[in-house]
Design a protein around this motif. Structure first.
Motif, PDB file in Angstrom:
ATOM      1  N   THR A  24       0.848  -1.187   0.000  1.00 53.50           N
ATOM      2  CA  THR A  24       0.000   0.000   0.000  1.00 53.50           C
ATOM      3  C   THR A  24       0.892   1.250   0.000  1.00 53.50           C
ATOM      4  OG1 THR A  24      -0.063   0.145   2.391  1.00 53.50           O
ATOM      5  CG2 THR A  24      -1.782  -1.161   1.346  1.00 53.50           C
ATOM      6  N   VAL A  25       0.272   2.393  -0.271  1.00 55.67           N
ATOM      7  CA  VAL A  25       1.008   3.652  -0.308  1.00 55.67           C
ATOM      8  C   VAL A  25       1.716   3.887   1.026  1.00 55.67           C
ATOM      9  CG1 VAL A  25       0.724   6.166  -0.383  1.00 55.67           C
ATOM     10  CG2 VAL A  25      -0.416   4.721  -2.081  1.00 55.67           C
ATOM     11  N   ILE A  26       0.995   3.648   2.111  1.00 59.26           N
ATOM     12  CA  ILE A  26       1.584   3.893   3.432  1.00 59.26           C
ATOM     13  C   ILE A  26       2.723   2.913   3.710  1.00 59.26           C
ATOM     14  CG2 ILE A  26       0.200   2.455   5.007  1.00 59.26           C
ATOM     15  CD1 ILE A  26      -0.240   5.046   6.625  1.00 59.26           C
ATOM     16  N   GLU A  27       2.553   1.664   3.279  1.00 59.14           N
ATOM     17  CA  GLU A  27       3.630   0.685   3.470  1.00 59.14           C
ATOM     18  C   GLU A  27       4.866   1.073   2.657  1.00 59.14           C
ATOM     19  OE1 GLU A  27       1.245  -3.503   4.452  1.00 59.14           O
ATOM     20  OE2 GLU A  27       1.595  -2.947   2.380  1.00 59.14           O
ATOM     21  N   ASN A  28       4.658   1.551   1.425  1.00 59.91           N
ATOM     22  CA  ASN A  28       5.769   2.025   0.606  1.00 59.91           C
ATOM     23  C   ASN A  28       6.547   3.114   1.331  1.00 59.91           C
ATOM     24  OD1 ASN A  28       6.230   1.171  -2.402  1.00 59.91           O
ATOM     25  ND2 ASN A  28       4.031   0.977  -2.081  1.00 59.91           N
ATOM     26  N   LEU A  29       5.801   4.077   1.877  1.00 59.91           N
ATOM     27  CA  LEU A  29       6.460   5.202   2.543  1.00 59.91           C
ATOM     28  C   LEU A  29       7.177   4.752   3.816  1.00 59.91           C
ATOM     29  CD1 LEU A  29       3.707   7.909   1.996  1.00 59.91           C
ATOM     30  CD2 LEU A  29       5.979   7.863   0.956  1.00 59.91           C
ATOM     31  N   GLU A  81       9.489   4.865  14.591  1.00 60.71           N
ATOM     32  CA  GLU A  81       8.155   5.009  14.005  1.00 60.71           C
ATOM     33  C   GLU A  81       7.659   6.452  14.028  1.00 60.71           C
ATOM     34  OE1 GLU A  81       5.646   2.077  13.759  1.00 60.71           O
ATOM     35  OE2 GLU A  81       3.970   3.387  13.227  1.00 60.71           O
ATOM     36  N   SER A  82       7.915   7.166  15.158  1.00 63.17           N
ATOM     37  CA  SER A  82       7.388   8.534  15.271  1.00 63.17           C
ATOM     38  C   SER A  82       8.050   9.445  14.228  1.00 63.17           C
ATOM     39  CB  SER A  82       7.644   9.071  16.678  1.00 63.17           C
ATOM     40  OG  SER A  82       9.035   9.044  16.956  1.00 63.17           O
ATOM     41  N   VAL A  83       9.353   9.237  13.998  1.00 61.53           N
ATOM     42  CA  VAL A  83      10.059  10.023  12.989  1.00 61.53           C
ATOM     43  C   VAL A  83       9.470   9.743  11.607  1.00 61.53           C
ATOM     44  CG1 VAL A  83      12.293  10.445  11.881  1.00 61.53           C
ATOM     45  CG2 VAL A  83      12.180  10.028  14.350  1.00 61.53           C
ATOM     46  N   ALA A  84       9.246   8.451  11.331  1.00 63.06           N
ATOM     47  CA  ALA A  84       8.696   8.071  10.031  1.00 63.06           C
ATOM     48  C   ALA A  84       7.330   8.722   9.805  1.00 63.06           C
ATOM     49  CB  ALA A  84       8.601   6.556   9.930  1.00 63.06           C
ATOM     50  N   ARG A  85       6.489   8.695  10.852  1.00 64.47           N
ATOM     51  CA  ARG A  85       5.155   9.300  10.729  1.00 64.47           C
ATOM     52  C   ARG A  85       5.255  10.811  10.471  1.00 64.47           C
ATOM     53  NH1 ARG A  85       1.018   5.501  10.221  1.00 64.47           N
ATOM     54  NH2 ARG A  85       1.990   3.627  11.003  1.00 64.47           N
ATOM     55  N   ASP A  86       6.187  11.472  11.167  1.00 59.34           N
ATOM     56  CA  ASP A  86       6.401  12.914  10.964  1.00 59.34           C
ATOM     57  C   ASP A  86       6.794  13.211   9.529  1.00 59.34           C
ATOM     58  OD1 ASP A  86       5.759  13.658  13.456  1.00 59.34           O
ATOM     59  OD2 ASP A  86       7.797  14.153  14.138  1.00 59.34           O
ATOM     60  N   ARG A  87       7.770  12.447   9.037  1.00 58.42           N
ATOM     61  CA  ARG A  87       8.239  12.649   7.662  1.00 58.42           C
ATOM     62  C   ARG A  87       7.099  12.448   6.674  1.00 58.42           C
ATOM     63  NH1 ARG A  87      13.819  11.127   8.248  1.00 58.42           N
ATOM     64  NH2 ARG A  87      14.549  12.726   9.700  1.00 58.42           N
ATOM     65  N   MET A  88       6.260  11.444   6.988  1.00 50.84           N
ATOM     66  CA  MET A  88       5.170  11.154   6.086  1.00 50.84           C
ATOM     67  C   MET A  88       4.230  12.362   6.006  1.00 50.84           C
ATOM     68  SD  MET A  88       3.636   7.427   5.864  1.00 50.84           S
ATOM     69  CE  MET A  88       2.723   7.427   7.365  1.00 50.84           C
ATOM     70  N   LEU A 128      -1.471  11.953  -2.252  1.00 48.07           N
ATOM     71  CA  LEU A 128      -1.061  10.679  -1.657  1.00 48.07           C
ATOM     72  C   LEU A 128      -1.790  10.409  -0.348  1.00 48.07           C
ATOM     73  CD1 LEU A 128       2.795  10.679  -2.262  1.00 48.07           C
ATOM     74  CD2 LEU A 128       1.041   9.428  -3.526  1.00 48.07           C
ATOM     75  N   LYS A 129      -2.099  11.479   0.359  1.00 39.63           N
ATOM     76  CA  LYS A 129      -2.745  11.308   1.656  1.00 39.63           C
ATOM     77  C   LYS A 129      -4.106  10.644   1.504  1.00 39.63           C
ATOM     78  CE  LYS A 129      -3.417  13.437   6.074  1.00 39.63           C
ATOM     79  NZ  LYS A 129      -2.956  14.469   6.975  1.00 39.63           N
ATOM     80  N   MET A 152       9.182   8.781  -1.548  1.00 41.00           N
ATOM     81  CA  MET A 152       9.972   7.743  -0.878  1.00 41.00           C
ATOM     82  C   MET A 152      11.432   8.159  -0.723  1.00 41.00           C
ATOM     83  SD  MET A 152       8.191   4.388  -2.572  1.00 41.00           S
ATOM     84  CE  MET A 152       9.334   3.135  -1.965  1.00 41.00           C
ATOM     85  N   THR A 153      11.968   8.850  -1.747  1.00 41.16           N
ATOM     86  CA  THR A 153      13.369   9.267  -1.634  1.00 41.16           C
ATOM     87  C   THR A 153      13.549  10.345  -0.566  1.00 41.16           C
ATOM     88  OG1 THR A 153      13.121  10.879  -3.380  1.00 41.16           O
ATOM     89  CG2 THR A 153      13.957   8.748  -4.034  1.00 41.16           C
ATOM     90  N   LEU A 154      12.450  11.023  -0.208  1.00 38.23           N
ATOM     91  CA  LEU A 154      12.571  12.093   0.792  1.00 38.23           C
ATOM     92  C   LEU A 154      12.397  11.596   2.222  1.00 38.23           C
ATOM     93  CD1 LEU A 154      10.521  14.888  -1.032  1.00 38.23           C
ATOM     94  CD2 LEU A 154      13.014  14.747  -0.782  1.00 38.23           C
ATOM     95  N   MET A 155      11.902  10.359   2.382  1.00 42.11           N
ATOM     96  CA  MET A 155      11.527   9.870   3.719  1.00 42.11           C
ATOM     97  C   MET A 155      12.676   9.831   4.726  1.00 42.11           C
ATOM     98  SD  MET A 155       8.299   9.352   4.207  1.00 42.11           S
ATOM     99  CE  MET A 155       8.140   8.197   5.568  1.00 42.11           C
ATOM    100  N   ARG A 156      13.900   9.623   4.252  1.00 45.61           N
ATOM    101  CA  ARG A 156      15.029   9.598   5.190  1.00 45.61           C
ATOM    102  C   ARG A 156      15.670  10.980   5.358  1.00 45.61           C
ATOM    103  NH1 ARG A 156      16.650   4.562   6.727  1.00 45.61           N
ATOM    104  NH2 ARG A 156      15.684   2.944   5.497  1.00 45.61           N
ATOM    105  N   ASP A 157      15.016  11.987   4.756  1.00 47.94           N
ATOM    106  CA  ASP A 157      15.566  13.332   4.799  1.00 47.94           C
ATOM    107  C   ASP A 157      17.049  13.325   4.386  1.00 47.94           C
ATOM    108  OD1 ASP A 157      15.461  16.026   5.112  1.00 47.94           O
ATOM    109  OD2 ASP A 157      15.838  15.994   7.284  1.00 47.94           O
ATOM    110  N   PRO A 158      17.345  12.804   3.189  1.00 53.56           N
ATOM    111  CA  PRO A 158      18.746  12.618   2.792  1.00 53.56           C
ATOM    112  C   PRO A 158      19.419  13.939   2.445  1.00 53.56           C
ATOM    113  CG  PRO A 158      17.302  12.099   0.962  1.00 53.56           C
ATOM    114  CD  PRO A 158      16.409  12.434   2.121  1.00 53.56           C
ATOM    115  N   ASP A 159      20.753  13.953   2.539  1.00 55.95           N
ATOM    116  CA  ASP A 159      21.500  15.152   2.136  1.00 55.95           C
ATOM    117  C   ASP A 159      21.541  15.250   0.618  1.00 55.95           C
ATOM    118  OD1 ASP A 159      22.170  15.730   4.803  1.00 55.95           O
ATOM    119  OD2 ASP A 159      23.737  14.194   4.716  1.00 55.95           O
ATOM    120  N   VAL A 160      21.768  14.089  -0.017  1.00 58.66           N
ATOM    121  CA  VAL A 160      21.889  14.056  -1.472  1.00 58.66           C
ATOM    122  C   VAL A 160      20.704  13.297  -2.062  1.00 58.66           C
ATOM    123  CG1 VAL A 160      23.283  13.248  -3.413  1.00 58.66           C
ATOM    124  CG2 VAL A 160      24.400  14.057  -1.318  1.00 58.66           C
TER     125      VAL A 160
END
Ligand SMILES: Nc1ncnc2c1ncn2[C@@H]1O[C@H](COP(=O)(O)OP(=O)(O)OP(=O)(O)O)[C@@H](O)[C@H]1O
Ligand SMILES: [Mg+2]
Lengths: 235, 328
Positions: A92-97, A106-113, A123-124, A146-154
């Motif tokens: 599902t979309v949420i599982e992908n994210l 988990e709390s960080v992941a939910r915030d990023r989402m 998407l919501k 999905m690429t933004l979920m880890r808040d990457p530098d690059v």
């Protein structure tokens, strides 16, 4: 931020990218353009570690990450949106994210989402839906999210505008510029939309048959008529 | 024809449940690492042998205490852990290095076969080292001797341990479903099965998932083998070579690429193998008055089922559009 030194990349025995060097500076957009089959995707795959690196080095913030496994590179701060197969259709979309933030609390992941949903409110409304039921444009949004979920530098984006309507493609390039200007991200972009992409870019490279034919300011590539005519169909 | 007894249905359900667990294990490692594990039946037998050694040697001191009966619960768990660890060792020592060298799928299959032969011979040696004259008698004396039958009105005497296999198979099925859909690790397993490359890119350590999938596969095989030890007249490592055929039949009937399909396919094949031959030989006896032991040809029925299912549904049980059928 991200430095590539005489990288030679391929698959198994096939040598596809030859001696490529460049540097993506912090908070800049570096765009790779070039004809189909030129090795752009292979180069990104080599940086990420899913193609074979024969020789050369990849440095992230000065650290040699050339031979780290891909999942560690992701956790160190490289978000990579592949050109194809960049979402899990059966999840599902949420599982992908959530998977794109795997290992984070988990709390960080939910915030990023929630943050991601502010960029892509569509998407919501689709969270419980299997990703295979999304439209092409929505899939693209999910992949970028999905690429933004880890808040990457690059952030490495392989042809993010492909398949999008011209208006949406233009809008997406604006969003990518905003990633640099507002989110302070460093972006490595591969684009077929040469003119529009180079206009938002700081630096650029022209990759032809696995060799870099030009590395320098995006503006310079944009105004180089000879190269433009020969490889890019830019007048 | 005489109605099948409750006891007979129960033992058929146990056979089905055991095969459901075993087919599921084969499917799991196939889906994650693409390896067809031909050592799976021998791993189950390893669980049976572990149980035997536990009850006959290690727990022997408790033999006169009521605690001994409780050890029948402990033994399958220990067997699961032992065989789970064995499966992980097999993956790390034999399979993963070959995968890294780019060995073909056929090559990997042969590697599991090689591992199987080594393990199978080791088990034979271990069993010969046990001083009992025959394994069957050992089991008769030490395991069966402790099994208690309970009288149930209208049904007759039943052995409660018979309920254990179907019950545990059901628990494993439900547990696995919750694991795969509710836990981040389970979801990451599904993600890695769907697209290993993308899983790596987004930060999932798929190597860890592969190791866990081999552990789960081995552990369920060990548990099934341990519980089967109470059903079997004796433990023979050579039986693995017949059993592996049914395990793969169950996995393929289920659709190879579906864990739920494998559970269903394994149950179907396992219980069919137990029920159909007996029914047929009863029928034959009724019609002709003479007896023929059709049980000796029981694998034939799993393959008839296999061919039938594949003819009707080429992608196995999991490939059938169940929802579409319900809507008509
Ligand atoms: N897995 C693979 N194994 C062997 N060769 C491959 C593999 N993937 C791609 N190639 C080859 O590598 C070359 C470069 O492909 P690549 O996808 O990197 O080009 P590209 O510049 O990204 O092209 P496009 O603009 O069409 O996306 C092509 O000749 C392709 O056939
Ligand atoms: Mg490409």
């Amino acid at each position: 931020m991200l430095k590539v030194e005489s990288l030679n990349v391929g698959y198994g025995k096939f040598h596809i990218v030859f001696d490529v060097s460049f540097e993506v500076k912090e908070r800049s957009i570096f765009t790779i353009v070039g004809p189909n089959g030129g090795g752009k995707t292979t180069l990104l795959n080599g940086i990420m570690g899913i193609a074979t690196v024969f020789s050369g080095r990849v440095l992230l913030k000065g650290q040699d990450i050339t031979h780290l496994p891909p999942h560690q590179k992701a956790r160190l701060g490289i978000g990579y949106m592949a050109q194809t197969d960049n979402i899990f259709p059966g999840l599902t979309v949420i599982e992908n994210l959530l998977m794109a933030a795997y290992g984070l609390p988990e709390s960080v992941a939910r915030d990023r989402m929630e943050t991601v949903f502010t960029y892509y409110p569509v998407l919501k409304r689709r969270t419980g839906q299997k990703a295979r039921s999304l439209s092409g444009g929505e899939r693209q949004m999910l992949a970028i999210s999905m690429t933004l979920m880890r808040d990457p530098d690059v952030i490495m984006l392989d042809e993010p505008t492909s398949g999008l309507a011209p208006i949406l493609a233009k809008d997406l390039l604006k969003k990518i510029a905003a990633m640099r200007d507002e989110l302070k991200k460093t972006v490595l972009l591969v684009e077929q939309n040469v003119k529009a992409a180079l206009e938002i870019s700081d630096d650029a490279m022209l990759l032809v048959s696995g060799r870099s034919e030009f590395v320098g300011k995006a503006q310079a590539l944009l105004s180089d008529e000879a190269l433009g005519r020969k490889y890019l169909g830019v007048k | 024809m005489v109605l099948p007894s409750f006891e007979f249905l129960l033992s058929s359900a146990a056979a089905g449940a055991a095969l459901a667990l075993l087919s599921m294990g084969v499917t799991l490692t196939y889906m994650t690492t693409r390896v067809s594990n031909f050592a799976h039946a021998t791993m189950a037998i390893t669980g049976a042998v572990t149980t035997l050694i536990l009850l006959d040697r290690i727990f022997a001191g408790f033999r006169d205490s009521p605690l001994y009966y409780g050890l029948f619960i402990v033994a399958p768990i220990v067997a699961a852990l032992v065989v789970g660890a064995l499966a992980v060792i097999m993956y790390l020592v034999a399979i993963r290095p070959l995968i890294r060298k780019g060995t073909s799928l056929i090559g990997l299959m042969i590697a599991t076969l090689a591992f199987d032969i080594i393990l199978n011979n080791l088990l034979t040696v271990v069993l010969q080292l046990t001083p009992a004259q025959t394994v069957g008698r050992l089991l008769e004396a030490n395991v069966k001797g402790y099994l208690v039958a309970i009288y149930v009105p209208l049904v007759g005497y039943i052995y409660p341990h018979r309920l254990l296999l179907p019950l545990i198979a059901l628990l494993v099925a439900v547990g696995l479903h919750l694991f795969l859909t509710r836990t981040p690790f389970g979801i990451s397993m599904r993600a890695s099965i769907e697209n290993p490359q993308l899983a790596k890119i987004i930060g999932i350590d798929i190597e860890r998932i592969y190791v866990v999938s081999w552990f789960l596969s081995g552990a369920t095989a060990g548990m099934a083998g341990s519980l089967l030890a109470f059903e079997m007249p004796g433990i023979s490592p050579a039986a693995a070579y017949l059993y592996i055929v049914s395990i793969f039949a169950g996995s393929i009937v289920g659709g190879i690429n579906s864990i739920y399909g494998a559970l269903a396919g394994g149950f179907l094949v396992g219980s069919m193998e137990a029920i159909v031959p007996v029914m047929l030989s009863d029928l034959y006896q009724l019609l002709t008055g003479s007896y023929v032991d059709i049980l000796r040809y029981q694998r034939m029925f799993s393959f008839l089922l296999l061919i039938l299912v594949l003819l009707v549904a080429p992608e196995g049980l999991a490939g059938i559009k169940w929802r579409g059928i319900r809507r008509g």
